[in-house]
Design a protein around this motif. Sequence first.
Motif, mmCIF file in Angstrom:
data_model
loop_
_atom_site.group_PDB
_atom_site.id
_atom_site.type_symbol
_atom_site.label_atom_id
_atom_site.label_comp_id
_atom_site.label_asym_id
_atom_site.label_seq_id
_atom_site.Cartn_x
_atom_site.Cartn_y
_atom_site.Cartn_z
ATOM 1 N N VAL A 1 59.398 25.131 73.026
ATOM 2 C CA VAL A 1 59.003 24.010 72.161
ATOM 3 C C VAL A 1 57.655 23.453 72.598
ATOM 4 C CG1 VAL A 1 59.578 21.636 71.505
ATOM 5 C CG2 VAL A 1 61.355 23.396 71.497
ATOM 6 N N ILE A 2 57.490 23.257 73.893
ATOM 7 C CA ILE A 2 56.230 22.712 74.424
ATOM 8 C C ILE A 2 55.076 23.661 74.125
ATOM 9 C CG2 ILE A 2 54.985 22.174 76.563
ATOM 10 C CD1 ILE A 2 57.693 21.085 77.646
ATOM 11 N N SER A 3 55.296 24.950 74.290
ATOM 12 C CA SER A 3 54.212 25.915 74.091
ATOM 13 C C SER A 3 53.759 26.003 72.635
ATOM 14 C CB SER A 3 54.620 27.305 74.585
ATOM 15 O OG SER A 3 55.596 27.878 73.740
ATOM 16 N N HIS A 4 54.619 25.619 71.699
ATOM 17 C CA HIS A 4 54.259 25.647 70.285
ATOM 18 C C HIS A 4 53.773 24.292 69.769
ATOM 19 C CE1 HIS A 4 56.709 29.334 70.531
ATOM 20 N NE2 HIS A 4 55.862 29.768 69.610
ATOM 21 N N ASP A 5 53.737 23.302 70.646
ATOM 22 C CA ASP A 5 53.301 21.957 70.264
ATOM 23 C C ASP A 5 51.779 21.885 70.354
ATOM 24 O OD1 ASP A 5 52.756 19.270 69.939
ATOM 25 O OD2 ASP A 5 54.208 18.589 71.438
ATOM 26 N N SER A 6 51.126 21.612 69.231
ATOM 27 C CA SER A 6 49.655 21.574 69.211
ATOM 28 C C SER A 6 49.091 20.436 70.054
ATOM 29 C CB SER A 6 49.151 21.471 67.768
ATOM 30 O OG SER A 6 49.626 20.277 67.166
ATOM 31 N N ALA A 7 49.902 19.442 70.377
ATOM 32 C CA ALA A 7 49.438 18.320 71.200
ATOM 33 C C ALA A 7 49.477 18.641 72.699
ATOM 34 C CB ALA A 7 50.285 17.080 70.917
ATOM 35 N N THR A 8 50.071 19.768 73.063
ATOM 36 C CA THR A 8 50.160 20.153 74.467
ATOM 37 C C THR A 8 48.807 20.666 74.947
ATOM 38 O OG1 THR A 8 52.483 20.753 74.226
ATOM 39 C CG2 THR A 8 51.326 21.668 76.121
ATOM 40 N N LYS A 9 48.348 20.098 76.051
ATOM 41 C CA LYS A 9 47.066 20.505 76.611
ATOM 42 C C LYS A 9 47.192 21.909 77.182
ATOM 43 C CE LYS A 9 43.389 18.772 79.547
ATOM 44 N NZ LYS A 9 42.934 17.664 80.395
ATOM 45 N N SER A 10 46.175 22.724 76.971
ATOM 46 C CA SER A 10 46.207 24.080 77.511
ATOM 47 C C SER A 10 44.970 24.329 78.367
ATOM 48 C CB SER A 10 46.288 25.106 76.377
ATOM 49 O OG SER A 10 45.153 25.007 75.547
ATOM 50 N N TYR A 11 45.043 25.348 79.190
ATOM 51 C CA TYR A 11 43.985 25.672 80.131
ATOM 52 C C TYR A 11 43.627 27.147 80.015
ATOM 53 C CZ TYR A 11 45.529 21.251 82.106
ATOM 54 O OH TYR A 11 45.864 19.935 82.266
ATOM 55 N N GLY A 12 42.388 27.457 80.326
ATOM 56 C CA GLY A 12 41.930 28.841 80.299
ATOM 57 C C GLY A 12 42.298 29.597 81.558
ATOM 58 N N SER A 13 42.598 28.848 82.628
ATOM 59 C CA SER A 13 42.963 29.492 83.882
ATOM 60 C C SER A 13 43.803 28.543 84.716
ATOM 61 C CB SER A 13 41.706 29.881 84.673
ATOM 62 O OG SER A 13 41.060 28.712 85.158
ATOM 63 N N PHE A 14 44.461 29.098 85.715
ATOM 64 C CA PHE A 14 45.249 28.283 86.633
ATOM 65 C C PHE A 14 44.350 27.324 87.403
ATOM 66 C CE2 PHE A 14 47.622 27.757 90.713
ATOM 67 C CZ PHE A 14 48.717 27.081 90.187
ATOM 68 N N GLY A 15 43.126 27.775 87.721
ATOM 69 C CA GLY A 15 42.160 26.936 88.430
ATOM 70 C C GLY A 15 41.828 25.674 87.645
ATOM 71 N N GLU A 16 41.640 25.814 86.331
ATOM 72 C CA GLU A 16 41.379 24.646 85.488
ATOM 73 C C GLU A 16 42.543 23.649 85.547
ATOM 74 O OE1 GLU A 16 40.352 25.352 81.390
ATOM 75 O OE2 GLU A 16 39.149 27.100 81.935
ATOM 76 N N ALA A 17 43.746 24.155 85.531
ATOM 77 C CA ALA A 17 44.924 23.281 85.591
ATOM 78 C C ALA A 17 44.964 22.555 86.939
ATOM 79 C CB ALA A 17 46.188 24.086 85.380
ATOM 80 N N LEU A 18 44.659 23.255 88.019
ATOM 81 C CA LEU A 18 44.659 22.627 89.346
ATOM 82 C C LEU A 18 43.612 21.513 89.427
ATOM 83 C CD1 LEU A 18 45.160 25.658 91.758
ATOM 84 C CD2 LEU A 18 46.795 23.837 91.227
ATOM 85 N N LYS A 19 42.441 21.754 88.862
ATOM 86 C CA LYS A 19 41.380 20.731 88.854
ATOM 87 C C LYS A 19 41.852 19.493 88.090
ATOM 88 C CE LYS A 19 37.490 23.886 89.176
ATOM 89 N NZ LYS A 19 36.412 24.536 88.448
ATOM 90 N N ASP A 20 42.573 19.716 87.009
ATOM 91 C CA ASP A 20 43.020 18.612 86.154
ATOM 92 C C ASP A 20 44.051 17.723 86.840
ATOM 93 O OD1 ASP A 20 42.858 17.195 83.715
ATOM 94 O OD2 ASP A 20 44.709 18.143 83.022
ATOM 95 N N ILE A 21 44.861 18.285 87.742
ATOM 96 C CA ILE A 21 45.875 17.454 88.414
ATOM 97 C C ILE A 21 45.287 16.713 89.600
ATOM 98 C CG2 ILE A 21 47.839 18.796 87.611
ATOM 99 C CD1 ILE A 21 48.018 20.070 90.367
ATOM 100 N N ASP A 22 44.038 16.980 89.922
ATOM 101 C CA ASP A 22 43.294 16.213 90.928
ATOM 102 C C ASP A 22 44.003 16.126 92.261
ATOM 103 O OD1 ASP A 22 41.001 14.805 91.681
ATOM 104 O OD2 ASP A 22 41.922 12.874 91.241
#
Length: 90
Positions: A68-89
């Motif tokens: 459900v989350i993966s099909h939700d257009s409001a869910t933020k997505s990342y191009g790489s795992f590194g981008e996600a790590l940067k976002d969680i600060d």
Amino acid sequence: MANVTTSIRMDADTKKAASELLNDLGLDLSSAVNIFLKQVVLQGGLPFDVKYPKYKTEVVEAMEEAKVISHDSATKSYGSFGEALKDIDL
């Protein structure tokens, strides 16, 4: 063929849940048991596999939530795992 009366024991909650579901399908408990037993005879055993589910209920629920989350257009997505790590600060 003559009908015979048979008694079976089951817990009250199972009987209530099964009866409600079967009623929605237009069947009573006696008819469903007769269908089951006819299938036992025709199949030469239980007409279904008796085994533990492949996944625990919690795992299946988590997979459904992830879908459900993966099909939700409001869910933020990342191009790489590194981008996600940067976002969680961290």
